[in-house]
Scaffold this active site. Sequence first.
Site: not given
Length: 514
Positions: A186, A399, A261, A295
């Site tokens: 997905k 973040e 992750e 990331c």
Amino acid sequence: MSLPQNTNQLLHSGSSLFIDGRFRSADTGRTREITCPGTGEHVATVSEGTGADSERAIAAARASFDSGVWTSVPAPQRGDFLLRVAARLLERQEEFARAEALDTGKRMYEARLDIQDIADSFSYFGKLSGQEPGRVVDAGDANVVSRIVYEPVGVVSMITPWNYPLLQAAWKIAPALAAGCSFILKPAELTPSTAILMMDVLQELGLPAGVANLVTGAGSAVGPALSAHRDVDMVSFTGGLATGRVIAAAAAGTVKKVALELGGKNPNVIFADADFDAAVDNALNGAFVHSGQVCSAGARLVVEESIAEAFVDELVRRARLIRLGGPFDENAETGPLISAAHLAKVDAYVQAGIAEGARLRCGGRKATNQDGKDLESGHFYLPTILDRVTGTMSVAREEAFGPTLTVETFRTEAQAVAIGNDTDYGLAGAVWTRDAGRAQRVAGALRHGTVWINDFHPYLPQAEWGGFGQSGVGRELGPTGLAEYQEAKHIYQNLDPQVTGWFEDQAQAQDKDS
Ligand code: NAD
């Protein structure tokens, strides 16, 4: 109905679900328009799946796995298949790069590098497949054969983000296929095009029907079944922390294997003795490549006080020169943010930082034009540097996932390490110094899954990637990246079975007594 092998048709038919070896429309017939974040142009019309579509894909993956159609292919041959995928990706590199660049807005140059990296990942796992056939265990008994075999974990849901769409998927697909798993992918709803093309390649090369499945659509619609369904054995997720928590909680109901992750708030630690020019240049790369939508972005600069002023002045000078532009702008050095909503989120972090006392040194707003170039139709944000930041500010802790760099300073090595570790995340970090002993000490002390010394950003398919702390669970790439998709089974064979005598046979004992 199986669609013809034509990229344009694949990306515009609205039949982008790939289930049981066939492209098909969503259950509801609904579609979604994909637009390029750099130009606003229309890119593709894809299926907008629902939970029912996810369930169909899960059923296909389950049936293919249980039939043994892929698991029974010897591991070295599965590896050969992955090598053919790698070769085909490179043959179709331009087509894949174009689709990735249009969906994400990144430059064609970067998209081509991504496709090369994806092919390298397939090659790596192709060569690794079958290299570890298991091991014999010394049971301490000559009449026992005891061995460990590695079996595929089963049906895997793979849920992936929009920043490196096919790369993040490839780090899951390649090891899962090497291990013998069946899967449902997905992709992020904003960037599905290369996942669709990937299904085309897998089909073209003859992967048995049902082993690879694709469901496109919103996470809230197609995601819950993929995370919670009892016929799914593992969920492998790459994305944000908040979504990771939702997926882990959904998976807990059936105690699936979960690999996460997640994000990072990655420190880039610069000591005064570092190579100044290389450190400045890499700090720019660390923070502003792909407009910080990475990331492992080095969004948190931690610089020794004695050089901080000169270092940040030079960074600001260079950041102001960064040229923005869309995927086909040959002059551009970095691209747009993925969406208007994401731009608003990045800007909110910057404004919160300023409100909390940080000083804005450059950027801090949407870019609408640059050197006469009209950027209005894309989601461009100026490279932004904030100094006078402290570790308690949200801009230093959360973040932003955009072109933002915060600056904190230190006086001692211990302070540098403490700041570098003062985060809930733990994905990546870097240390810059000419002192080899200090470099190793600091690298050892930083609680992050990857630490670069005098560099920023390189990764290797053969080296594990993943996070400490809330950056995730498990590892991708390297031998551990394959092991994630395997179960270790212990097979113990007694060659000389004997009565154990543990439980007394009472009837026999009574017979003897009488
Ligand atoms: P996101 O969490 O918003 O979305 C990721 C995926 O999850 C998408 O496919 C989305 O549709 C899906 N999703 C959303 N809600 C869901 C639900 N309820 N159930 C199941 N699936 C659902 O993340 P994003 O904004 O696409 O990506 C950015 C994030 O990804 C950043 O935090 C970044 O750090 C992280 N990331 C991490 C790595 C890594 O290697 N650690 C790599 C790339 C990106």
